[in-house]
Write a protein that holds these residues in place. Structure first.
Motif, PDB file in Angstrom:
ATOM      1  N   ASN A   5       0.807  -1.220   0.000  1.00 13.25           N
ATOM      2  CA  ASN A   5       0.000   0.000   0.000  1.00 13.25           C
ATOM      3  C   ASN A   5       0.843   1.274   0.000  1.00 13.25           C
ATOM      4  N   ALA A   6       2.136   1.148  -0.277  1.00 13.07           N
ATOM      5  CA  ALA A   6       3.043   2.295  -0.176  1.00 13.07           C
ATOM      6  C   ALA A   6       2.614   3.458  -1.067  1.00 13.07           C
ATOM      7  N   ASP A   7       2.087   3.168  -2.252  1.00 12.12           N
ATOM      8  CA  ASP A   7       1.705   4.233  -3.185  1.00 12.12           C
ATOM      9  C   ASP A   7       0.539   5.071  -2.665  1.00 12.12           C
ATOM     10  N   LEU A   8      -0.181   4.574  -1.683  1.00 10.56           N
ATOM     11  CA  LEU A   8      -1.353   5.290  -1.193  1.00 10.56           C
ATOM     12  C   LEU A   8      -0.993   6.466  -0.294  1.00 10.56           C
ATOM     13  N   MET A  27      -5.579  -0.885   6.135  1.00 14.24           N
ATOM     14  CA  MET A  27      -6.269  -1.233   4.889  1.00 14.24           C
ATOM     15  C   MET A  27      -5.846  -2.615   4.404  1.00 14.24           C
ATOM     16  N   PRO A  28      -6.773  -3.396   3.873  1.00 16.02           N
ATOM     17  CA  PRO A  28      -6.388  -4.679   3.279  1.00 16.02           C
ATOM     18  C   PRO A  28      -5.407  -4.480   2.126  1.00 16.02           C
ATOM     19  N   ASP A  29      -4.569  -5.477   1.903  1.00 14.34           N
ATOM     20  CA  ASP A  29      -3.660  -5.405   0.765  1.00 14.34           C
ATOM     21  C   ASP A  29      -4.460  -5.367  -0.532  1.00 14.34           C
ATOM     22  N   PRO A  30      -3.966  -4.647  -1.542  1.00 15.49           N
ATOM     23  CA  PRO A  30      -4.711  -4.530  -2.805  1.00 15.49           C
ATOM     24  C   PRO A  30      -4.681  -5.821  -3.610  1.00 15.49           C
ATOM     25  N   TYR A  54      -7.649  -0.959  -5.694  1.00 11.94           N
ATOM     26  CA  TYR A  54      -8.284  -2.280  -5.714  1.00 11.94           C
ATOM     27  C   TYR A  54      -8.199  -2.964  -4.349  1.00 11.94           C
ATOM     28  N   ASN A  55      -8.257  -2.167  -3.310  1.00 16.43           N
ATOM     29  CA  ASN A  55      -8.290  -2.713  -1.942  1.00 16.43           C
ATOM     30  C   ASN A  55      -9.737  -2.983  -1.553  1.00 16.43           C
TER      31      ASN A  55
END
Length: 220
Positions: A5-8, A27-30, A54-55
């Motif tokens: 999720n680093a890009d978030l 957050m759940p992994d995408p 797409y999480n």
């Protein structure tokens, strides 16, 4: 920040880094990486926002430990979800916010195809019709800082109207997306003290051929 999720973290100003980390951590992994980021200026700082994420949605009980700011960040991120119904649910939680970093998430949705989302934005931005209101100043400043992004949004609104909604709205001026664009142009004109350029023909009607694009549509 590392991990799936680093890009978030990139869609938000740097001062929110600790809040963003708290949100991303729960957050759940995408299922897939974020798609097609776009860059905008938010109050003088460049941010990069994904067109889609797409999480899976975060369970309601997992949100209890988040602060008000962190919940707002969460709703912003899920307003980019691949499912239109998810986008709408989370949009409705952010559209009246007075935070400058929320604005691009709302304006991006103006250039998408779900008319129910456009109606939610139109209602949520009703204060922007009032001269000198905080909402009008907020959105006017964003459009003034991002003229290319707004011009692209205008063209996408016309494209989706032409493809999907011109039979229901034979005159472009009655389409909810057009109503919002006019509001945002007026806000930008107030902010800059000059007439804001138009990239959609006024009074456009259904004489366009079906699905004649004026710009590449946003991802579905």
């Amino acid at each position: 920040m590392t991990g799936p999720n680093a890009d978030l973290a990139r869609p938000f100003p740097s001062r929110l880094v600790h809040d963003v980390r708290a949100v991303v951590a729960v957050m759940p992994d995408p299922q897939h990486p974020p798609m097609s980021p776009f860059s905008v200026d938010v109050a003088g700082e460049a941010v990069s926002i994904p067109s889609r994420i797409y999480n899976d949605e975060l369970p309601a009980d997992a949100q209890h430990g988040l602060t008000a700011t962190q919940r707002l960040i969460l709703h912003c991120l899920y307003s980019r979800h691949s499912d239109g119904m998810v986008r709408q649910r989370h949009l409705e939680q952010i559209v009246r916010s007075g935070e400058p970093w929320v604005v691009p998430f709302v304006v991006q949705l103006v250039g998408e195809y779900v008319v129910e989302i456009l109606e939610a934005i139109r209602i949520g931005l009703s204060d922007a019709a009032t001269p000198d209101s905080a909402q009008r100043l907020l959105y006017g400043d964003f459009v003034a800082r991002n003229p290319s992004f707004f011009a692209r949004t205008e063209r996408r609104v016309v494209s989706y109207w032409s493809c999907y909604y011109r039979h229901e709205h034979p005159t472009f001026g009655t389409y909810p997306g057009c109503v919002i664009l006019e509001l945002l142009r007026a806000a930008a004109a107030d902010r800059t003290g000059r007439r804001w350029p138009r990239h959609t023909p006024p009074g456009l009607t259904s004489t366009l051929s079906p699905c004649m694009p004026t710009a590449s549509p946003s991802p579905p």
